[in-house]
Design a protein around this motif. Structure first.
Motif, short mmCIF file in Angstrom:
data_model
loop_
_atom_site.label_atom_id
_atom_site.label_comp_id
_atom_site.label_asym_id
_atom_site.label_seq_id
_atom_site.Cartn_x
_atom_site.Cartn_y
_atom_site.Cartn_z
N GLU A 151 0.83 -1.20 0.00
CA GLU A 151 0.00 0.00 0.00
C GLU A 151 0.87 1.25 0.00
N ALA A 152 1.92 1.25 0.82
CA ALA A 152 2.81 2.41 0.90
C ALA A 152 3.54 2.64 -0.41
N LEU A 153 3.89 1.57 -1.09
CA LEU A 153 4.66 1.69 -2.33
C LEU A 153 3.82 2.20 -3.50
N THR A 154 2.51 2.30 -3.31
CA THR A 154 1.70 2.92 -4.35
C THR A 154 2.06 4.40 -4.50
N HIS A 155 2.69 4.97 -3.48
CA HIS A 155 3.15 6.37 -3.56
C HIS A 155 4.37 6.49 -4.48
N PHE A 156 5.03 5.36 -4.78
CA PHE A 156 6.22 5.36 -5.63
C PHE A 156 5.79 4.88 -7.02
N SER A 157 5.19 5.76 -7.77
CA SER A 157 4.63 5.41 -9.07
C SER A 157 5.72 5.03 -10.08
N PHE A 158 5.30 4.43 -11.19
CA PHE A 158 6.23 4.06 -12.25
C PHE A 158 7.00 5.28 -12.73
N ASP A 159 6.30 6.39 -12.93
CA ASP A 159 6.95 7.61 -13.43
C ASP A 159 8.01 8.11 -12.45
N LYS A 160 7.70 8.06 -11.17
CA LYS A 160 8.67 8.51 -10.16
C LYS A 160 9.89 7.57 -10.13
N GLN A 161 9.63 6.28 -10.23
CA GLN A 161 10.73 5.32 -10.27
C GLN A 161 11.63 5.57 -11.48
N TYR A 162 10.99 5.76 -12.63
CA TYR A 162 11.75 6.00 -13.86
C TYR A 162 12.60 7.26 -13.75
N GLU A 163 12.00 8.33 -13.22
CA GLU A 163 12.71 9.61 -13.11
C GLU A 163 13.94 9.48 -12.21
N LYS A 164 13.77 8.82 -11.07
CA LYS A 164 14.90 8.66 -10.13
C LYS A 164 15.97 7.77 -10.73
N ALA A 165 15.56 6.66 -11.36
CA ALA A 165 16.52 5.74 -11.95
C ALA A 165 17.26 6.40 -13.12
N ARG A 166 16.54 7.19 -13.91
CA ARG A 166 17.17 7.87 -15.05
C ARG A 166 18.23 8.87 -14.58
N LYS A 167 17.89 9.68 -13.58
CA LYS A 167 18.85 10.66 -13.06
C LYS A 167 20.08 9.96 -12.49
N PHE A 168 19.83 8.87 -11.78
CA PHE A 168 20.95 8.11 -11.22
C PHE A 168 21.83 7.57 -12.35
N ALA A 169 21.20 7.04 -13.41
CA ALA A 169 21.94 6.46 -14.53
C ALA A 169 22.78 7.52 -15.24
N GLU A 170 22.21 8.68 -15.48
CA GLU A 170 22.95 9.74 -16.16
C GLU A 170 24.16 10.20 -15.35
N LYS A 171 23.96 10.33 -14.05
CA LYS A 171 25.06 10.71 -13.17
C LYS A 171 26.15 9.63 -13.16
N LYS A 172 25.72 8.38 -13.13
CA LYS A 172 26.66 7.26 -13.12
C LYS A 172 27.49 7.24 -14.39
N ILE A 201 11.62 -1.15 -15.32
CA ILE A 201 12.17 0.21 -15.15
C ILE A 201 13.58 0.28 -15.73
N ILE A 202 14.41 -0.71 -15.43
CA ILE A 202 15.79 -0.72 -15.90
C ILE A 202 15.84 -0.72 -17.42
N GLN A 203 15.03 -1.56 -18.05
CA GLN A 203 15.01 -1.63 -19.52
C GLN A 203 14.58 -0.29 -20.11
N GLU A 204 13.60 0.35 -19.47
CA GLU A 204 13.10 1.64 -19.97
C GLU A 204 14.19 2.71 -19.86
N VAL A 205 14.92 2.71 -18.76
CA VAL A 205 15.99 3.69 -18.56
C VAL A 205 17.10 3.47 -19.58
N ILE A 206 17.56 2.23 -19.70
CA ILE A 206 18.65 1.91 -20.63
C ILE A 206 18.25 2.26 -22.06
#
Length: 270
Positions: A151-172, A201-206
């Motif tokens: 229930e709590a993880l519903t606050h972490f939407s796909f879009d939010k996950q993608y955005e955080k993972a993408r920023k992390f990937a670009e920095k990396k 999410i990983i496939q979408e970011v890559i």
């Protein structure tokens, strides 16, 4: 029966009081209580107290002190029920008192595992690069039920996950050092998995990262890795065998055959 002969304020704890009793052998220290207990039971000089009442007062005060510990522990941040129970156990609070304190905390709205889970997820989204799988693991370790975690993880939407993972990937990728672009992508995928992101999410970011590596940077990385391999093998072999070992090593590190051949042409003598 004992007569209450004197009540004094403790020097170091102004909200606690020492109770002195006379059991027929002169005045002596009996026990101490918190101000709330003193007021609740209207303790005053010359009161008659039997043993059962004295024991009840001591137990009530012990419970009050333990409850105060729990409230203080909650003052720093929200806690799960498991965290409260673990903390009170560490403080050697009686198990029956723990149950009573937990119930009171729920009744007074100081304890709510669902809201705790929601708050933790929101905080981690803002302050960390953790993915949902790691967050769920953290919630379960803190005693939150699987249903509450979901229930709590519903606050972490796909879009939010993608955005955080993408920023992390670009920095990396910017800090990829002297590695091939392909190897950086492989390392990035592994790191995102370790961070708790799912395959989708990983496939979408890559897939949305720049397709073509920067040529100059890739060549610098190829030279750096190639020279390392050259230093490693040139004392042991030479000629065709040396080139083959370097070629194999560079290929395993993710460099294209064009870059490998260019390095061999420019840095390896015939």
């Amino acid at each position: 029966m004992a007569k209450l002969t004197k009540i004094t304020t403790q020097k170091k704890h102004k909200n606690r009081y020492n109770i002195f009793l006379d059991r027929g052998q002169g005045e002596a220290y009996g026990f101490s209580v918190d101000e709330d207990v003193l007021i609740k039971y209207r303790l005053q000089k010359n009161m008659e107290l039997d043993d059962a009442t004295i024991e009840a007062l001591i137990q009530t005060d012990t419970l009050h002190k333990s409850y105060t510990l729990a409230i203080n522990y909650l003052s720093y941040r929200m806690r799960s029920e498991k965290e409260i129970r673990d903390y009170l156990n560490e403080k050697e609070v009686d198990s029956e008192h723990i149950d009573e304190i937990v119930k009171r905390l729920y009744d007074e709205k100081f304890l709510d595992d669902q809201e705790f889970a929601n708050s933790l997820v929101r905080t981690r989204i803002m302050t960390s690069s953790k993915g949902p799988l790691l967050l769920k693991k953290e919630l379960l370790e803190k005693g939150v039920s699987a249903q509450q975690a979901e229930e709590a993880l519903t606050h972490f939407s796909f879009d939010k996950q993608y955005e955080k993972a993408r920023k992390f990937a670009e920095k990396k990728l910017k800090n990829g050092g002297k590695k091939s672009f392909r190897q950086q992508l492989q390392n990035l995928q592994q790191t995102l998995m370790q961070k708790g992101y799912g395959g989708e999410i990983i496939q979408e970011v890559i897939a949305n990262l720049p397709e073509d590596e920067e040529e100059g940077q890739e060549w610098e990385a190829a030279v750096y890795q190639g020279e390392k391999l050259l230093r490693k093998f040139e004392r042991k072999t030479e000629g065709f065998e040396l080139k083959q070992k370097i070629k194999q090593g560079m290929y395993r590190k993710g460099f294209s055959f064009d870059l490998i051949d260019r390095f061999l042409d420019e840095y390896c003598e015939e």
